[in-house]
Structure formats: structure tokens, C-alpha cells
Design an enzyme around this catalytic site. Sequence first.
Site, mmCIF file in Angstrom:
data_model
loop_
_atom_site.group_PDB
_atom_site.id
_atom_site.type_symbol
_atom_site.label_atom_id
_atom_site.label_comp_id
_atom_site.label_asym_id
_atom_site.label_seq_id
_atom_site.Cartn_x
_atom_site.Cartn_y
_atom_site.Cartn_z
ATOM 1 N N GLU A 157 -1.833 10.901 -1.641
ATOM 2 C CA GLU A 157 -0.704 11.558 -2.312
ATOM 3 C C GLU A 157 -0.548 11.060 -3.750
ATOM 4 O O GLU A 157 -0.140 11.815 -4.641
ATOM 5 C CB GLU A 157 0.587 11.331 -1.518
ATOM 6 C CG GLU A 157 1.217 9.951 -1.642
ATOM 7 C CD GLU A 157 0.379 8.818 -1.070
ATOM 8 O OE1 GLU A 157 0.446 7.708 -1.643
ATOM 9 O OE2 GLU A 157 -0.333 9.028 -0.079
ATOM 10 N N ASP A 158 -0.888 9.798 -3.986
ATOM 11 C CA ASP A 158 -0.780 9.260 -5.334
ATOM 12 C C ASP A 158 -1.846 9.847 -6.248
ATOM 13 O O ASP A 158 -1.600 10.086 -7.437
ATOM 14 C CB ASP A 158 -0.850 7.734 -5.332
ATOM 15 C CG ASP A 158 -2.030 7.199 -4.536
ATOM 16 O OD1 ASP A 158 -2.708 7.980 -3.845
ATOM 17 O OD2 ASP A 158 -2.259 5.977 -4.596
ATOM 18 N N HIS A 179 -2.344 -2.674 4.403
ATOM 19 C CA HIS A 179 -2.208 -1.849 3.203
ATOM 20 C C HIS A 179 -2.443 -0.396 3.558
ATOM 21 O O HIS A 179 -3.379 -0.051 4.277
ATOM 22 C CB HIS A 179 -3.204 -2.289 2.125
ATOM 23 C CG HIS A 179 -2.867 -1.759 0.769
ATOM 24 N ND1 HIS A 179 -3.222 -0.498 0.371
ATOM 25 C CD2 HIS A 179 -2.182 -2.308 -0.264
ATOM 26 C CE1 HIS A 179 -2.788 -0.297 -0.864
ATOM 27 N NE2 HIS A 179 -2.155 -1.377 -1.268
ATOM 28 N N ASN A 210 12.069 5.199 8.836
ATOM 29 C CA ASN A 210 10.687 5.230 8.376
ATOM 30 C C ASN A 210 10.190 6.655 8.181
ATOM 31 O O ASN A 210 10.344 7.511 9.049
ATOM 32 C CB ASN A 210 9.782 4.494 9.364
ATOM 33 C CG ASN A 210 8.343 4.456 8.901
ATOM 34 O OD1 ASN A 210 7.493 5.134 9.464
ATOM 35 N ND2 ASN A 210 8.071 3.684 7.883
ATOM 36 N N ARG A 250 -3.516 -7.498 1.439
ATOM 37 C CA ARG A 250 -2.728 -8.148 2.495
ATOM 38 C C ARG A 250 -3.633 -8.767 3.550
ATOM 39 O O ARG A 250 -4.592 -8.142 3.994
ATOM 40 C CB ARG A 250 -1.779 -7.143 3.143
ATOM 41 C CG ARG A 250 -0.690 -6.649 2.209
ATOM 42 C CD ARG A 250 0.218 -5.638 2.871
ATOM 43 N NE ARG A 250 0.892 -6.184 4.051
ATOM 44 C CZ ARG A 250 2.155 -5.920 4.384
ATOM 45 N NH1 ARG A 250 2.894 -5.142 3.608
ATOM 46 N NH2 ARG A 250 2.683 -6.422 5.474
#
Length: 412
Positions: free
Chosen positions: A191-192, A225, A82, A220
Site C-alpha cells: 500500500e505504501d 515487521h 486492529n 525486529r
Amino acid sequence: MYCDQGGTVTVVTQPDVTVVIGAYEAMPYLVECLASVEAQTIGPARMEVIAVDDGSTDGTGEYLEEFAARAEMPVTIVRQENSGSPSGPRNVGLGKAAGRYVFFLDADDRLGTEALERMVAMADRNGTDVVLGRVEGVNRTPPKSMFGRTLERTDVFSSNIKFTLSAQKLFRRALLERHGMRFDESLWTGEDALFTLEAYLRADGVSVLADHTCYYLVGREDGKHVTKTGSYTLRFDSARALMKLIADMVPAGPRRDDLMVRPFLITLLPQFGPRFLKDGEAVRRNKLELAKPLMDAYWTPGVARRLKVHERLRLHLVAEQRTEPLLDVVEFVRAGKQAAALLEKRGTRLYLAYPHFRSGTAGIPDDVYLAEPREARAFPGYREPAARSLPRRALRKIRRLLPSGGIGAAAA
């Protein structure tokens, strides 16, 4: 092209699109996600899938391997420990991608029918480097303002695309490779946004496909999420990175101010909304301290004018580091109260009397409360100043100075 040991010549064609899926604890949502990939009408010969299991323990990795064994298109599975954020898996997938385009698909979301075929066709038709497909929400609220109509070619300054900076878009891989673009793995949220805004700014055109649902954003039930998790300090990290990117890539002026609205409004301002009322004194003080260098560096009159009055007022008080009046304004907004409207200058100036308006002790400038035309138009009695009011006043003054016959008589 290559030859096998028997001399048979095999032609290897480049896929049109690589679907990169980063997955962590994605079951059972992954089942529908992968089914939506298999159902794509672009066809298995024109696509490939690279899926990265980011240390899941719920069977995500095993289900990905089952999918790879049965899928008609090429599928690469990477299993790793992870990494803690979506950036690592996406970067691994991007590093292995061979497609002309890359699409980043979250493992708990799904593609719409014909999504990849339509987006690739749009990019090819227009030569654009990024394509946004219309998003629908499933137990989540999707972005909407940029999907009012299909735009074959636009840019980040001519549309509302700055308000959707998620990574779930089609990117021309040559653009990403030319500029060495990767997701910032030091950021744990946002980050996106950093990646996508840079792509917008570097792109030779962006397309918006608004007449067909290309992506289903799934909420979800377990609340896991990634965008819903993380300390408030991570939001300040995200705002800082996005503001710096904008300042580095766009010269000071109206275009920079247009883009700066996004991090101020979407990332920074929520930290000074209703949750600020519940924060302890130490957290409130820390939030103001974290905001101060951002306000000092990037808060301009141009950005302020582009916001609604209550947004501008809160950020003005943040810039001034004034906790008590800020709390009053936040409480007023949280209660859903409507600020009284005050019309002046024959109805051409409209002030919204939020807390501390024209308070001698607060000393907040009137201009902070002045509604811009797009906000003021909703109030009866407001008259938008004529765009050519100054030339008209000058013409009237000239006419008063001329003989009674006016300009024509003077010329005669």
C-alpha cells in the site's frame, strides 16, 4: 487566532510538519522511536505528532499516552481496534494532520538527528513536494541506489527513486489533499508503494538528501515487521495495483517502461525465484495463472530490454506459462552458476547461455538471451556498438563509390 473567555488573544501557528505514527504491538521499539522524535532539532513549536494505536495488547497504547503527557510538542493519540494493515492508522493520522508537511514514521523505526529540520529546509528551499532522506538499516538492508548523491530537485524518471517506495518520506500535505490521496486499505501489502509512486508522479519535484542519515530502518528480532508477512497472493495484488497506476498515469512508451521495471523486478519476479522451487504443483500453477493477465497487459519489449538476461528469461517463460523450462532456469540461478558468454558479430553481440539457449525443442528466441550493453560490459572481449555505426557505414559506402580522390576530389 482565537480569544479565550478572559479576552486573551492567542496566535495559533501552523506546524511545519506532522509526524504520523501508526503503532501495533510496537514495544519495546516504540521507546527509541519516540525518543528520536523528542530529540528533533526542528523544535516542538514547529511540529506535531499524531499516533494511532491499532489495537495493541502489549502496552503500546499506554506508552503513547505517557509520551503525550510529557512531550513539549502537541501530541494526539488515537486508540482503535486492529485494522490489519498500516493503511488505516496512516489514513487516520493524515486526516487529523495540520502540518505543512507530513512524515510517516513506523513505530519500530526511528528518526535520525536533525532529520525533520533538514528535510523541511530542503523542501522549502527547492519548492519540492517530496523529500527522501538517507536511510540506514539496523538488522535490515536499506535501499541504497537512490542515495548516491544529494539531489536538490529531481523526478521519478531522472533518478533511482522508484526503487524506494516505502512511506517513510516527507510529503507536502497540500499535494496529498489536492489529489485526495490516501493509502489503499484494500491492499494488505504494497500500500505504501502505491501511495508513494503516485506522489512522485504528481509532485512538483522531488528532493534527495543523501549526505545525512534521516531514518533508521529497524529489523525486529521477533520478525513481526509487516513487510515480511502475508500470503503470496497479496504480492500479486500489490503488483497489479502498481502496474495499473503506472499505466493509468503514464502514456505507453519508454517512460512507462522505465517505471514498469520496478513492479516486475521487485514485486513479481521474486515469486518465480528460489521459493518457486519449493512450491507445490498447485501453487506453481496458481502463481502462473495470477501472473498471466499482468504479463499480457504490461510486459513489453521495452521492459524486457531493461532487465538482466536471467530476469528477462524467467519473466519470458512466465509470460509463456512454461513451468518446466522455468524451473530449470530458476535452479540454475539459485545454484549461483555463471552462464557461459557467447560473443558474435565481432564481439558486439553477447549472449548468455542460460538453460535452453538455442535449444531446438525449447524454441526460446535468441534475443531473450542477448545481454544489453550495461550487462555485457563486464565480459572480456565485448565491444559496445558505436552509437553512430549506421551513419558511419553509410559514409564508408559513399566513399567506395567516389573517385580515388574522395569527396574533396569529386567536389573539385
